[in-house]
Every structure is written in C-alpha cells, then in structure tokens.
Design a protein around this motif. Structure first.
Motif, PDB file in Angstrom:
ATOM      1  N   ASP A  45      -5.255 -23.591  -7.721  1.00 23.63           N
ATOM      2  CA  ASP A  45      -6.155 -24.735  -7.366  1.00 23.63           C
ATOM      3  C   ASP A  45      -5.122 -25.249  -6.119  1.00 23.63           C
ATOM      4  O   ASP A  45      -4.962 -27.042  -6.290  1.00 23.63           O
ATOM      5  N   GLU A  48      -5.991 -28.557  -4.200  1.00 19.29           N
ATOM      6  CA  GLU A  48      -7.261 -29.387  -5.061  1.00 19.29           C
ATOM      7  C   GLU A  48      -7.442 -30.997  -4.365  1.00 19.29           C
ATOM      8  O   GLU A  48      -8.508 -31.286  -4.460  1.00 19.29           O
ATOM      9  N   ASN A  51     -10.176 -29.700  -2.333  1.00 19.96           N
ATOM     10  CA  ASN A  51     -11.347 -28.941  -2.585  1.00 19.96           C
ATOM     11  C   ASN A  51     -11.973 -30.468  -3.422  1.00 19.96           C
ATOM     12  O   ASN A  51     -13.184 -30.597  -3.353  1.00 19.96           O
ATOM     13  N   ARG A  52     -11.140 -31.348  -3.672  1.00 19.48           N
ATOM     14  CA  ARG A  52     -11.640 -32.568  -4.118  1.00 19.48           C
ATOM     15  C   ARG A  52     -12.759 -33.134  -3.396  1.00 19.48           C
ATOM     16  O   ARG A  52     -13.511 -34.421  -3.796  1.00 19.48           O
ATOM     17  N   TYR A 223     -14.856 -32.856 -12.164  1.00 26.13           N
ATOM     18  CA  TYR A 223     -14.349 -32.016 -11.195  1.00 26.13           C
ATOM     19  C   TYR A 223     -12.866 -30.569 -11.825  1.00 26.13           C
ATOM     20  O   TYR A 223     -13.127 -29.272 -11.022  1.00 26.13           O
ATOM     21  N   SER A 224     -11.937 -31.451 -11.981  1.00 27.61           N
ATOM     22  CA  SER A 224     -11.555 -30.146 -13.099  1.00 27.61           C
ATOM     23  C   SER A 224     -12.272 -28.967 -14.750  1.00 27.61           C
ATOM     24  O   SER A 224     -11.720 -28.176 -14.463  1.00 27.61           O
ATOM     25  N   ARG A 227     -14.054 -26.443 -12.081  1.00 24.88           N
ATOM     26  CA  ARG A 227     -13.336 -25.777 -11.288  1.00 24.88           C
ATOM     27  C   ARG A 227     -13.035 -24.650 -12.923  1.00 24.88           C
ATOM     28  O   ARG A 227     -13.458 -23.594 -12.757  1.00 24.88           O
TER      29      ARG A 227
END
Length: 249
Positions: A45, A48, A51-52, A223-224, A227
């Motif tokens: 990622d 990140e 993406n966040r 989020y984590s 993913r």
C-alpha cells in the motif's frame, strides 16, 4: 442516487465487498486490540495517504446515500422478493463468470457454471429461483481481474478508487473489460438499463448492512482491516484456482 457514474464498476465493487466484509469483521474481532501506530508502511500500500483520503470520501458517500437507501430497501421489501432479485442478478453474473472460467481453462467450473445458467434460466423463471444451488451445483464467481491473475499478471499495489472502493492496479485495469462483459450493458433502453444497475447496487449493498455495522463497531482502524481482508480474499480467489505465482506482489 445517481447511476450515471460507472454503475457497473460500482456493482463489481459491491459484489466483492459483500464477500470479504465478513472476513474483515472476523479480523477486527480477532485483532481489535491491536494498534496501527508506529508500524512500518505496508509494502502493498505505497499510496496509503491518498488511499485513506479516498476511503474517507467513499465512506461519506456510503453513509449519506447507499446505506440509507439499502436500509429502506431491506426494511420495505419482503425477504422473498429480495431473494428473487439477488438470484436474478446472480444468474446474469454467471454469464460473465462462465466466460472467465473458460478463459482460465477451468473445465469443471466452466461445466458447472454452464449447467447453472441453463437450470436457473429455464427452470428458475429466468433466474428468480436458484434451483441450481438447491441441486448442489456450485457457483464459481470469476472476473477478468482473476483471469489476469490466473495467467501471471501481478496484483500490483492496493488502490482505493473514488466511489468504486478497494481495488488493485490489476483489477482496475480489468474493470473496462468486466464492464463490457456485463449482460446489462447490452440493454439498449438507457432508462431501463440504469434502473437495473441501480437496483443491483442497492440489493448488493443491502446484503452486508449488518456486517458493515459490526465492522464499524469493532475495528479500531477500519481502513487497515478493509485493505487486509480485501487483499487476502483476492489472493485466495486467484490461488484457489490453481494459479502458480499469478498473484505475486
């Protein structure tokens, strides 16, 4: 709800998320006490921060539009009707799954998917009834991203697409092909086609309302968990078909 912004792509994402949302809940309940602070950047990622930010935007759209509409849909329509709608769209999806099973040379899966299509279309009132599943004929969902992985195309970095949600570089490249492989794309009446797109998105969002709520309550870092569950599920979809090395990072 607007359906003019890549409705098929949004549907692809919902179909995938409905499967791995449960996995995310399991991960969250197992590791809910863990913290993500101080960890090294995830090599899958590299985008990140971007993406966040997109993830937060998508969450806002979901809270404002998709979730309320899906909740009304679930609470208003009887279960029998919603099941029929899900079966109908599942049967349509089997057409593209059959094509991808053939492209991946999965002979048994291709044969079973072909049987599903015939049984449900002929004896299941065009797919409203899932006779095939009751007869023990398994569904083998496949998309072009999985086909690329089957033949050795690497996954690439994790990306979160605006409105479309979790993806990878490989799956993102496959989306246009998935769009043209969608049976609904051949419907010429624009109003009818967009209505079917919208109904499919809402129906699929309604299938994991409870899982999404549980994830909101359990995960410290949604989020984590999202993913990691997504990436694990996509690897499993490709490697489960016997591909060797097709899903490498």
């Amino acid at each position: 709800m607007k359906t003019t912004i890549q409705p098929r792509d949004a549907t692809i994402n919902m179909a995938r998320f409905a499967q791995w949302a449960i996995a995310a809940v399991v991960l969250a309940s197992t590791f809910g006490c863990a913290t993500v602070s101080g960890q090294a950047p995830n090599p899958i990622d590299p985008l990140e921060p971007f993406n966040r930010s997109v993830f937060r935007f998508n969450e806002g759209v979901d809270r404002a539009v998709l979730r309320p509409v899906a909740t009304v849909y679930r609470d208003t329509l009887p279960l029998m009707v919603r099941t029929g709608v899900s079966n109908f769209f599942g049967n349509l999806g089997d057409v593209w799954s059959l094509a991808n099973n053939v492209m991946q040379l999965k002979l048994q899966n291709s044969a079973e998917t072909f049987m599903r299509l015939n049984v449900n279309t002929i004896f299941g009132l065009g797919g409203l009834l899932d006779i095939a599943s009751e007869a023990g004929i398994e569904r083998h969902r496949e998309d072009f991203g999985q086909t690329l992985g089957r033949w050795g195309v690497p996954t690439g970095p994790y990306v979160v697409l605006p409105l479309l949600g979790p993806s990878t570089v490989r799956d993102t490249a496959a989306l246009p092909v998935d769009h043209y492989g969608d049976v609904l794309s051949v419907v010429h009446d624009i109003g009818a086609r967009n209505s079917l797109y919208a109904l499919r998105v809402v129906d699929e969002r309604a299938t994991f309302l409870r899982a999404g709520q549980m994830l909101d309550e359990i995960a410290l870092d949604k989020y984590s968990f999202t993913r990691d569950a997504f990436m694990q599920h996509r690897r499993s979809e490709v490697s489960g078909g016997g591909a060797s090395g097709g899903d490498g990072e």
